[in-house]
Design a protein around this motif. Structure first.
Motif: not given
Lengths: 146, 756
Positions: A1-2, A23, A124, B1, B84-85, B88, B91-92, B95, B550, B553
C-alpha cells in the motif's frame, strides 16, 4: 500500500477503449500507473521484456494485467495461457476485460485460470464505476503477491 | 499512498530546546566554578548526567508524541476513508441488490434456456433413435440383399444353396404348388378312372354283344335241331315205312330203306349216330359209328318226347349211351297221320347223337376279336351245381368235368346258372379276376358266360394309365417349374427394384447426411460469424456511448480540448462500425450469384482483380505477373475475381519495407489437383498466425487499414467452390504465398469446355 504506485498493464487494441480505461482510472482512489499495449503480442513482449520493452525503468513490472480477448495477432486467451503457464508470471492477477459475454469465452478464460472476467459495460457511468471499483478492489482490498 | 509534510507540536519541542540550553548554561557556569565546587563535582556530574538523562527522556517523549500525533492523524484519515468506503459499500450493496434482481431475471432466463436445451436434447434423442432405427433398417435391407445375392449365386453353383433357396420359397407359393400337384393328381386320377370306366363300359358292351350273339346262335342252333326234328317227326314216310318196320309188318328191305334214309339225314345234319327206338325202349335200328346202349338219361329223354309228342334235345353228356366223349341226343318222336294232341300215338323215337365238337364247341370257342384271354363258357345247372359244358380255354380239364357249387356267387358262371343276366367283374374258374357277361340261352337249358380277364383290359389301360401318369407328372413339373421361374423372376425384379430403391435411398441418405454435415458446418460458421460480428460490433458501441458521456461532462465543464478528443473517438468508433457493417453485408452476399456461371480464363479473372486494386498497386509501386493465364475456370466471374482481388490487396497491404514489391499469380499441378497461388515478397507471416489470419475481422496489424475481412471473404468464396485455402510463409520478412484450390470451378472445365 505504501511505496510505488502499482503498475496496471492494459492489453487493448481499441484506442477508444484504452482511453476509456485511462480516463476512468484517473480519478481512482488508489494510485496506479497505467501502461497500455496494443495487442497480445505486445503484451507478451512487455512481460518478457522484448522488442523495446527491455528497460525495466520504462517498463515496470505489472501488479495486475487487464486483458482484452479479441486482439490482432495474439489474442487475449493465448496471452492468458502463456502467463499462467509461466512460473515467473503466473501469480500476476489477470483480469479479462472484454465486450464478449459468450459462455464459451467465459468458460475458456476461467479454464485458463483467469483471475476475473469483466464485461465492458456499454455505458459511460458504469464503465467508469467498474474501472474504479476494479482499481479499488484489486489494488486496495485484494492481497496481491509480491 | 501519498505522503505529506509533518508539522511538529511546538510547545514540546521548544521545551526540549530550552531545557537543553539551560543544561548547557549550567554546564558552562559549572566549568568556571570548577575549582570552587570541586567536592561538589561528583555530585554535580551526577546531577548533570541526570539532567541529560531527563533531556533524553524528554526528547524521547517528544518523539513518541510526534509518532502518536502522526498515528492519530492517520487514524482520522483512515476513518474518513472508511466512511467513504462505507458509503461506497452501501452504494455497492444497493447495486448488488439490483444486480441480484437482475440475476434472478437472468436465472429465469437461464432456466428457460436450460429447458430449451432439455427440449433440444430430447429432440436429439428422438432423432438419434430415428437414426438408429434407420440404421437398423439399412442393416436389415443389407442382410436381405446379401442373402438374396448369396441365394442367386447359389442357384447357379451350390446345390445346397439351391435346396435352401427352395426351402426359402414362401408359404403361399408352396401351397400353390401343393394345390397344383393335388389338382393335377386328381385330374389324372379322374382321367384314368374315366378312361377305365369307358374301357370297361366298352368291354362290357363288347362282351354283351358277343354274349347276345352267341346266345342267339346257340338258341337258333337248338331251335333248328328241333325244327328239323319236327319235320322228321311228321314225315309221311313214317306211316308207310317206319310204322310197318316197328310193327314188324314191313317187308325185309324196309329196314334197308330206313337205314338209307337215316344215313341221308345224318349226312345232311352232320349227326354222329341215329337209332330207332321202339315204344318199349329197344333199339331196333342203328346207323352210325357205334350202337348205343341206352342210358337212363336217354331213356328219360325218350319217355319225355313220347309223352309230349314233341322233339327234344337232351343235355350234353359223356360216358353214357356207350359213348365216352361228350355228346348230346336229339329225340324225335315219330308220329303218324294223326296229328299230335289228337289222340295220335307215337310209333317210336328216333334218337340222333350230336357231337358238340362238330359245331357247338367251335362255335362257343370262337371269339370275334383277337384276345389273349377271352372265352365263352357254356353252362347248365345240375342240381346245386353249375356244370361247365364246353372245353375250357385256360384249363386242361375235359368238358363236363368241372362243377361249381351255386354258393360261389362271385363266379359269373354261378350268376349265369342262377338265371341272372348282366355283367360284372368276378372271379372265374381259375380264381382270376374277369370281366364277364352272363345270360341264359333262350329256349335251352343252357347259360353262357362271355368273359375276358380284367388283366387284359387293364393291360390296355396300363398304357393309358402310364400316359396319364406321365402327363400328369409332366404337367406338375412344368407348372411347378413355371411358377418357380415366375417367382424367381418376380423376386429378382423385386430385389432389383429393392436394391435400386435401396441404393437410391442410400444415396439420398448419404446426400442427406452430407447436407446435414454441410448445414452443421454452415451453422457452426454462422455461429462463429455471429459471435465475431456481435463482439466486434459491440466494441465501437462501448466507445461511442462512453465518450458521449465524457463529451457531456467536458462540454458542461467547458473543457473544449477534451470535448474535441471525445468527438474524435466517437467518430472513429462510428466509422469503424460503418465499415464493419459494410463488410458484414458484403460477406453475407457471397453466397449470392452475381453473374451466371461462365467459362473464363485465369488471365481474365486476374486482370479484373488487378484492375480493382490498380490504385493501391501503383501507389506502392508493385509489379505483378500472371502465369498460365490461359487456364480455364468455370464459375461466377466476379466472385472468382474477388478471390484474387482480396489476396492481391492483402499482399499489397502487408508489403512492408520491401523496395521491389512484387506479386505473382499462377497455379501449380499437385497430383490431380490444380493449386492456385498468389505470391508476394512482402513482410511475410509469423507461422503462429497462418491459420488465424483467415478469421473474420482478424488483422495482424492493428494499424493496418480495413476491418480484417478480406481473407475471410476469400475463404468463403473458395469454400463455395469446394476448395481450401492456406498460407505459407518462411517467416517475417520472407514474403508469403496464399495457395487455394477451386475444384468446383475446375472439375467442370472439360464438359463445360465443349459448350460454347
Amino acid at each position: 500500500m505504501n511505496g510505488e504506485p502499482i503498475v496496471i498493464l492494459l492489453a487493448e487494441d481499441e484506442n477508444g477503449h484504452a482511453e476509456l480505461v485511462r480516463r476512468s482510472l484517473e480519478g481512482a482512489k488508489v494510485a496506479n500507473t497505467l501502461i497500455r499495449v496494443a495487442d497480445g503480442q505486445e503484451a507478451l513482449d512487455y512481460l518478457y521484456r522484448k522488442n523495446g520493452f527491455s528497460d525495466p525503468a520504462k517498463s515496470p513490472w505489472p501488479g495486475i494485467i487487464m486483458l482484452d480477448l479479441r486482439m490482432p495477432r495474439v489474442d487475449g486467451l493465448t496471452v492468458l495461457k502463456s502467463i499462467k503457464a509461466d512460473p515467473g508470471l503466473m501469480r500476476i492477477p489477470v483480469v479479462i476485460l472484454t465486450t464478449s459475454e459468450a459462455e464459451k469465452d467465459i468458460a475458456e478464460a476461467y479454464d485458463c485460470h483467469a483471475n476475473s472476467y469483466l464485461v465492458k459495460p456499454m455505458d459511460f457511468a458504469k464503465f467508469t464505476e467498474l474501472m474504479q471499483t476494479l482499481d479499488f478492489y484489486w489494488l486496495a482490498w485484494n492481497k496481491n503477491p509480491l | 499512498m501519498r505522503s505529506e509534510n509533518n508539522k511538529e507540536p511546538l510547545s514540546y519541542t521548544e521545551l526540549a530546546a530550552s531545557l537543553a540550553a539551560a543544561v548547557e548554561e549550567i554546564a558552562g557556569h559549572s566549568e568556571k566554578q570548577k575549582k570552587l565546587a570541586a567536592d561538589l563535582g561528583a555530585a554535580h556530574k551526577e546531577n548533570i548526567h541526570l539532567i541529560k538523562e531527563q533531556a533524553a527522556v524528554a526528547a524521547e517523549l517528544a518523539a513518541s508524541y510526534k509518532e502518536l500525533a502522526f498515528q492519530n492523524e492517520e487514524k482520522a484519515k483512515r476513518a474518513a476513508e472508511l466512511v467513504i468506503a462505507n458509503e461506497e459499500l452501501a452504494f455497492q450493496n444497493g447495486e448488488k441488490a439490483k444486480r441480484a434482481a437482475e440475476l434472478v431475471i437472468a436465472n429465469e432466463e437461464l432456466a428457460f434456456q436450460n429447458q430449451e436445451k432439455a427440449c433440444r436434447a430430447a429432440e436429439l434423442a428422438v432423432a438419434n433413435k430415428e437414426l438408429a432405427f434407420q440404421n437398423q433398417e439399412k442393416a436389415d435391407r443389407a442382410a436381405e440383399l446379401e442373402h438374396f445375392l448369396q441365394t442367386a449365386a447359389g442357384d447357379k453353383k451350390i446345390p445346397g444353396a439351391a435346396a435352401r433357396s427352395f426351402l426359402d420359397i414362401p408359404r403361399h407359393l408352396a401351397f400353390l404348388v401343393a394345390g397344383l400337384v393335388l389338382a393335377f393328381s386328381c385330374g389324372g386320377y379322374l382321367l384314368y378312372r374315366n378312361t377305365k370306366i369307358n374301357v370297361y363300359a366298352g368291354k362290357y358292351a363288347e362282351l354283351k354283344a358277343i354274349g347276345e350273339l352267341k346266345a342267339g346262335g346257340l338258341s337258333n342252333w337248338w331251335q333248328e335241331r328241333l325244327n328239323n326234328a319236327a319235320s322228321l317227326s311228321l314225315n309221311l314216310a313214317n306211316e308207310s315205312l317206319v310204322r310197318p318196320f316197328l310193327e314188324n309188318t314191313a317187308p325185309a328191305q324196309t329196314a334197308g330203306d330206313i337205314k338209307a334214309w337215316l344215313e341221308n339225314v345224318l349226312k345232311s345234319y352232320d349227326y354222329e349216330d341215329a337209332a330207332l327206338v321202339d315204344n318199349r325202349g329197344r333199339v331196333r335200328l342203328f346207323v352210325g359209328i357205334a350202337k348205343p346202349a341206352l342210358s337212363q338219361l336217354a331213356l328219360a329223354g325218350i319217355k319225355e318226347v313220347q309223352r309230349s309228342q314233341r322233339p327234344g334235345l337232351g343235355g350234353i353228356y359223356d360216358k353214357a349211351d356207350n359213348v365216352s366223349i361228350p355228346h348230346l341226343n336229339l329225340y324225335v318222336p315219330l308220329l303218324g297221320r294223326a296229328a299230335p294232341g289228337a289222340g295220335g300215338k307215337c310209333m317210336g323215337v328216333l334218337m340222333f347223337r350230336i357231337n358238340p365238337e362238330r359245331f357247338l364247341y367251335p362255335y362257343i370257342q370262337s371269339w370275334p376279336a383277337p384276345s389273349r384271354t377271352a372265352e365263352t363258357l357254356l353252362l347248365s345247372r345240375e342240381g346245386d351245381t353249375a356244370l361247365f359244358l364246353n372245353k375250357l380255354r385256360h384249363s386242361s380239364a375235359p368238358p363236363l368235368s368241372l362243377r361249381f357249387p351255386l354258393s360261389r356267387k362271385n363266379s359269373p358262371a354261378i350268376q349265369a346258372v342262377l338265371g341272372h343276366e348282366g355283367a360284372f367283374e368276378g372271379k372265374d374258374y381259375r380264381g382270376v379276376k374277369v370281366l364277364a357277361d352272363f345270360r341264359p340261352v333262350p329256349g335251352t337249358p343252357w347259360f353262357i358266360v362271355s368273359k375276358v380277364d380284367s388283366e387284359e383290359i387293364l393291360s390296355g389301360l396300363y398304357l393309358s394309365a402310364w400316359l396319364i401318369l406321365v402327363f400328369t407328372c409332366l404337367c406338375i413339373l412344368l407348372s411347378a417349374g413355371l411358377i418357380t421361374l415366375l417367382y424367381n423372376v418376380r423376386q429378382r425384379n423385386a430385389y432389383r427394384n429393392l436394391s435400386v430403391v435401396n441404393a437410391a435411398r442410400l444415396r439420398s441418405d448419404a446426400l442427406l447426411e452430407d447436407k446435414l454435415k454441410d448445414l452443421l458446418e454452415k451453422n457452426a460458421e454462422l455461429e462463429r460469424f455471429l459471435y465475431t460480428a456481435s463482439h466486434d460490433l459491440k466494441s465501437p458501441v462501448v466507445t461511442v456511448r462512453s465518450f458521449l458521456g465524457y463529451l457531456e461532462k467536458d462540454l458542461a465543464g467547458g473543457n473544449a480540448a477534451r470535448a474535441a478528443a471525445d468527438i474524435g473517438f466517437i467518430r472513429a468508433a462510428a466509422d469503424k462500425m460503418a465499415e464493419l457493417l459494410d463488410d458484414l453485408l458484403g460477406i453475407s452476399r457471397i453466397g449470392r450469384v452475381i453473374t451466371p456461371p461462365a467459362l473464363v480464363t485465369l488471365q481474365a479473372v486476374a486482370d479484373e482483380a488487378l484492375a480493382a486494386v490498380a490504385g493501391k498497386l501503383s501507389e506502392r509501386g508493385v509489379r505483378t505477373q500472371v502465369a498460365g493465364g490461359t487456364a480455364a475456370l468455370f464459375g461466377d466471374r466476379l466472385r472468382l475475381a474477388e478471390i484474387w482481388q482480396n489476396l492481391v490487396e492483402n499482399a499489397c497491404k502487408y508489403m512492408g519495407p520491401q523496395k521491389e514489391p512484387r506479386i505473382d499469380i499462377g497455379f501449380e499441378a499437385r497430383g490431380a489437383e490444380r493449386v492456385f497461388f498468389v505470391r508476394d515478397n512482402g513482410m511475410g507471416i509469423d507461422p503462429r498466425f497462418l491459420v488465424k489470419i483467415f478469421g473474420l475481422f482478424e488483422k495482424l496489424d492493428a494499424k493496418a487499414e480495413g476491418s480484417g475481412i478480406g481473407l475471410a471473404i476469400v475463404q468463403r468464396i473458395v469454400g463455395l467452390y469446394g476448395g481450401r485455402i492456406w498460407a505459407e510463409s518462411a517467416g517475417e520478412g520472407q514474403g508469403s504465398v496464399f495457395y487455394f484450390t477451386l475444384p468446383g470451378a475446375v472439375s467442370n472445365e472439360p464438359q463445360q469446355g465443349e459448350k460454347p
